[in-house]
Design a protein around this motif. Sequence first.
Motif, short mmCIF file in Angstrom:
data_model
loop_
_atom_site.label_atom_id
_atom_site.label_comp_id
_atom_site.label_asym_id
_atom_site.label_seq_id
_atom_site.Cartn_x
_atom_site.Cartn_y
_atom_site.Cartn_z
N VAL A 29 -8.88 -0.62 21.87
CA VAL A 29 -8.73 -1.62 21.21
C VAL A 29 -7.56 -2.17 20.72
N GLN A 30 -7.09 -3.12 21.16
CA GLN A 30 -5.63 -3.69 20.95
C GLN A 30 -5.45 -5.07 19.84
N THR A 31 -4.84 -5.04 19.00
CA THR A 31 -4.75 -6.13 17.84
C THR A 31 -3.63 -6.74 18.18
N LEU A 32 -3.65 -8.30 18.19
CA LEU A 32 -2.51 -9.00 18.41
C LEU A 32 -2.47 -9.97 17.23
N SER A 33 -1.09 -10.07 16.74
CA SER A 33 -0.80 -11.28 15.75
C SER A 33 -0.54 -12.53 16.47
N ARG A 34 -0.81 -13.62 15.67
CA ARG A 34 -0.60 -15.05 16.22
C ARG A 34 0.57 -15.06 17.05
N LYS A 35 0.79 -15.71 18.36
CA LYS A 35 1.58 -15.79 19.08
C LYS A 35 2.31 -14.65 19.86
N GLN A 36 1.58 -13.41 19.68
CA GLN A 36 2.00 -12.36 20.48
C GLN A 36 1.74 -12.32 21.71
N ARG A 53 -12.55 -10.70 19.06
CA ARG A 53 -12.16 -11.69 18.01
C ARG A 53 -10.85 -12.50 18.35
N GLY A 54 -10.85 -13.76 17.89
CA GLY A 54 -9.84 -14.48 18.29
C GLY A 54 -9.62 -15.27 19.51
N CYS A 55 -8.61 -15.83 19.83
CA CYS A 55 -8.42 -16.54 21.38
C CYS A 55 -6.96 -16.07 21.80
N LEU A 56 -7.33 -16.36 22.93
CA LEU A 56 -5.93 -15.99 24.15
C LEU A 56 -5.90 -17.13 25.10
N ARG A 57 -4.85 -17.34 25.36
CA ARG A 57 -4.18 -18.28 26.43
C ARG A 57 -3.53 -17.76 27.42
N GLN A 96 -1.27 -14.94 25.94
CA GLN A 96 -0.40 -14.87 24.59
C GLN A 96 -1.78 -15.19 23.65
N ALA A 97 -1.71 -14.76 22.22
CA ALA A 97 -2.79 -14.97 21.32
C ALA A 97 -2.56 -16.26 20.54
N VAL A 98 -3.60 -17.17 20.66
CA VAL A 98 -3.33 -18.56 20.00
C VAL A 98 -3.59 -18.15 18.50
N GLU A 99 -4.14 -17.12 17.98
CA GLU A 99 -4.45 -16.82 16.69
C GLU A 99 -4.74 -15.35 16.55
N ALA A 100 -4.61 -14.63 15.48
CA ALA A 100 -4.92 -13.08 15.40
C ALA A 100 -5.93 -12.77 16.21
N THR A 101 -5.77 -12.10 17.04
CA THR A 101 -6.80 -11.68 18.09
C THR A 101 -7.14 -10.15 18.28
N GLU A 102 -8.10 -9.61 18.53
CA GLU A 102 -8.45 -8.26 18.99
C GLU A 102 -9.28 -8.27 20.19
N VAL A 103 -8.85 -7.42 21.10
CA VAL A 103 -9.23 -7.46 22.53
C VAL A 103 -9.56 -5.87 22.85
#
Length: 192
Positions: A29-36, A53-57, A96-103
């Motif tokens: 699992v990788q956690t990304l902050s917003r805009k990362q 959890r979250g949103c990527l683009r 990129q993460a649009v919001e805090a995201t977990e993948v």
Amino acid sequence: MYESLLAHLARYVTLTEAEATLLCSYLRVQTLSRKQHLLREGQVCGANYFVLRGCLRTYLVSEKGTEQTILFGIENWWLTDYASLDTGQPSQFHIQAVEATEVVVFGQDVQEEVFRQLPQLERYFRLVLQRAAAAALFRIKFLYSMSGEERYRHFSHAWPGFVQRVPQYMLASFLGFTPEFLSKIRAKVEHS
């Protein structure tokens, strides 16, 4: 940690408890902050990503420096750059993460081994990719056959919570118009 991924898999294929445990041993699992960024243009994509959890683009940057959003990925969706992943060539896109995201990260380096041990996962990915290809064709159709207002109305009807979830400039880019045009359409739709 992988419950939503396993539930998604169960919609398409059956895994025993031992098989699910084996699969999870290959994931992380990788956690990304917003805009990362998960991937930048010029990097080689090394994994498939399942959004917990979250949103990527996925977006590209034009020669003029304008960002063009191509895809979004929200909870229970897979996202990657298959061209880069399959060929090992540098990506032409950013993820990129649009919001805090977990993948969940399903690395290319372990995929063949996992598919050898769990061949039903190849069926799973085939079915998921078929649905993604169908969605991509529909998006192309809607970009070419609907007016801007029709695209906005269709998207906001199909994904009402999503319209409020992403920044206006990203939504406008995804729908194929400027943020100013989106503002005009939103105002018109809200007053009709």
